[in-house]
Motif scaffolding. Structure first.
Motif, PDB file in Angstrom:
ATOM      1  N   MET A   1      85.269   6.353-106.127  1.00  0.00           N
ATOM      2  CA  MET A   1      86.139   7.453-105.755  1.00  0.00           C
ATOM      3  C   MET A   1      85.326   8.744-105.851  1.00  0.00           C
ATOM      4  O   MET A   1      84.560   8.941-106.783  1.00  0.00           O
ATOM      5  N   ILE A   2      85.537   9.612-104.884  1.00  0.00           N
ATOM      6  CA  ILE A   2      84.825  10.880-104.802  1.00  0.00           C
ATOM      7  C   ILE A   2      85.818  12.010-105.056  1.00  0.00           C
ATOM      8  O   ILE A   2      86.886  12.047-104.449  1.00  0.00           O
ATOM      9  N   ALA A   3      85.455  12.904-105.956  1.00  0.00           N
ATOM     10  CA  ALA A   3      86.271  14.090-106.230  1.00  0.00           C
ATOM     11  C   ALA A   3      85.780  15.223-105.338  1.00  0.00           C
ATOM     12  O   ALA A   3      84.573  15.405-105.172  1.00  0.00           O
ATOM     13  N   LEU A  13      85.011  24.188 -94.800  1.00  0.00           N
ATOM     14  CA  LEU A  13      84.008  23.127 -94.912  1.00  0.00           C
ATOM     15  C   LEU A  13      84.590  21.909 -95.613  1.00  0.00           C
ATOM     16  O   LEU A  13      84.289  20.772 -95.248  1.00  0.00           O
ATOM     17  N   LYS A  14      85.447  22.132 -96.604  1.00  0.00           N
ATOM     18  CA  LYS A  14      86.092  21.000 -97.288  1.00  0.00           C
ATOM     19  C   LYS A  14      86.867  20.148 -96.285  1.00  0.00           C
ATOM     20  O   LYS A  14      86.801  18.917 -96.331  1.00  0.00           O
ATOM     21  N   TYR A  28      88.751   9.272-101.779  1.00  0.00           N
ATOM     22  CA  TYR A  28      88.498  10.572-102.389  1.00  0.00           C
ATOM     23  C   TYR A  28      89.791  11.098-102.993  1.00  0.00           C
ATOM     24  O   TYR A  28      90.882  10.657-102.647  1.00  0.00           O
ATOM     25  N   LYS A  29      89.618  12.045-103.893  1.00  0.00           N
ATOM     26  CA  LYS A  29      90.751  12.757-104.460  1.00  0.00           C
ATOM     27  C   LYS A  29      90.486  14.242-104.259  1.00  0.00           C
ATOM     28  O   LYS A  29      89.448  14.755-104.688  1.00  0.00           O
ATOM     29  N   ASP A  30      91.411  14.920-103.608  1.00  0.00           N
ATOM     30  CA  ASP A  30      91.288  16.337-103.311  1.00  0.00           C
ATOM     31  C   ASP A  30      91.932  17.135-104.441  1.00  0.00           C
ATOM     32  O   ASP A  30      93.133  17.060-104.660  1.00  0.00           O
ATOM     33  N   ILE A  52      83.839  13.141-115.667  1.00  0.00           N
ATOM     34  CA  ILE A  52      83.673  12.873-117.098  1.00  0.00           C
ATOM     35  C   ILE A  52      84.650  11.792-117.560  1.00  0.00           C
ATOM     36  O   ILE A  52      84.279  10.899-118.323  1.00  0.00           O
ATOM     37  N   ASP A  53      85.880  11.852-117.070  1.00  0.00           N
ATOM     38  CA  ASP A  53      86.910  10.876-117.458  1.00  0.00           C
ATOM     39  C   ASP A  53      86.735   9.514-116.791  1.00  0.00           C
ATOM     40  O   ASP A  53      87.457   8.577-117.120  1.00  0.00           O
ATOM     41  N   GLY A  54      85.827   9.408-115.816  1.00  0.00           N
ATOM     42  CA  GLY A  54      85.612   8.146-115.114  1.00  0.00           C
ATOM     43  C   GLY A  54      86.590   7.893-113.987  1.00  0.00           C
ATOM     44  O   GLY A  54      86.581   6.826-113.380  1.00  0.00           O
ATOM     45  N   GLU A  55      87.428   8.862-113.686  1.00  0.00           N
ATOM     46  CA  GLU A  55      88.374   8.736-112.579  1.00  0.00           C
ATOM     47  C   GLU A  55      87.637   8.729-111.240  1.00  0.00           C
ATOM     48  O   GLU A  55      88.038   8.041-110.304  1.00  0.00           O
ATOM     49  N   CYS A  56      86.546   9.486-111.157  1.00  0.00           N
ATOM     50  CA  CYS A  56      85.726   9.565-109.947  1.00  0.00           C
ATOM     51  C   CYS A  56      84.261   9.369-110.321  1.00  0.00           C
ATOM     52  O   CYS A  56      83.845   9.713-111.435  1.00  0.00           O
ATOM     53  N   GLU A  57      83.501   8.833-109.385  1.00  0.00           N
ATOM     54  CA  GLU A  57      82.090   8.561-109.636  1.00  0.00           C
ATOM     55  C   GLU A  57      81.213   9.762-109.298  1.00  0.00           C
ATOM     56  O   GLU A  57      80.271  10.073-110.023  1.00  0.00           O
ATOM     57  N   LYS A  58      81.507  10.422-108.186  1.00  0.00           N
ATOM     58  CA  LYS A  58      80.722  11.566-107.731  1.00  0.00           C
ATOM     59  C   LYS A  58      81.668  12.663-107.270  1.00  0.00           C
ATOM     60  O   LYS A  58      82.845  12.409-107.011  1.00  0.00           O
ATOM     61  N   GLY A  59      81.101  13.875-107.141  1.00  0.00           N
ATOM     62  CA  GLY A  59      81.925  14.996-106.735  1.00  0.00           C
ATOM     63  C   GLY A  59      81.256  15.885-105.703  1.00  0.00           C
ATOM     64  O   GLY A  59      80.026  15.901-105.576  1.00  0.00           O
ATOM     65  N   ILE A  60      82.096  16.634-105.006  1.00  0.00           N
ATOM     66  CA  ILE A  60      81.664  17.615-104.014  1.00  0.00           C
ATOM     67  C   ILE A  60      82.418  18.896-104.323  1.00  0.00           C
ATOM     68  O   ILE A  60      83.646  18.889-104.402  1.00  0.00           O
ATOM     69  N   LEU A  61      81.673  19.988-104.507  1.00  0.00           N
ATOM     70  CA  LEU A  61      82.267  21.289-104.769  1.00  0.00           C
ATOM     71  C   LEU A  61      81.787  22.294-103.732  1.00  0.00           C
ATOM     72  O   LEU A  61      80.610  22.280-103.356  1.00  0.00           O
TER      73      LEU A  61
END
Length: 141
Positions: A1-3, A13-14, A28-30, A52-61
């Motif tokens: 899952m991607i945050a 852009l998002k 993904y989770k928005d 950090i919580d393990g809900e998502c593996e990677k993130g995009i900011l």
């Protein structure tokens, strides 16, 4: 899952990146925002906490430049966020730094390049090289 999260400077852009994620069938989770004027540290913290919580593996900011939102994310223990404006940097930061968040500037990169940077980031594995593991451990101290 991607945050994924942004402030108002990264909203357009998002939307383009979400289109890419959906086309690729990536979950993904928005975490917001929805285009209104907001404070970027709030969204950096939401995405960072999901990792950090393990809900998502990677993130995009994404914020206007990517600078502020990456600084905010990197204040969190366990987060390694890299601001990338090119594909070479996105590849290198995954190979060498095992970064878990990529930051982009919505007013710096266009949608085509932004999507390519994200694609590179998501599809490049960490090298597992001992020297890179050692350096990451030094960062985490």
């Amino acid at each position: 899952m991607i945050a994924i999260g942004c402030d108002h400077g990264g909203y357009e852009l998002k939307l383009e990146i979400i289109k890419y994620l959906e086309e690729k069938g990536l979950e993904y989770k928005d975490f917001g925002c929805d285009g209104e004027s907001v404070d970027y540290p709030i969204y950096a913290k939401k995405v960072g906490q999901a990792i950090i919580d393990g809900e998502c593996e990677k993130g995009i900011l994404i914020c206007g430049t990517g600078i502020g939102i990456s600084i905010a994310a990197n204040k969190m223990k366990g987060i390694r966020c890299a601001l990338c404006s090119d594909c070479f940097s996105a590849e290198a930061t995954r190979l060498h730094n095992d970064t878990n968040i990529v930051a982009l500037g919505g007013r710096v990169v266009g949608p085509g390049l932004g999507v390519k940077i994200v694609d590179t980031f998501l599809n490049t594995p960490f090298s597992e090289d001992e020297r890179h593991k050692r350096r990451i451990a030094l960062i985490e101290e």
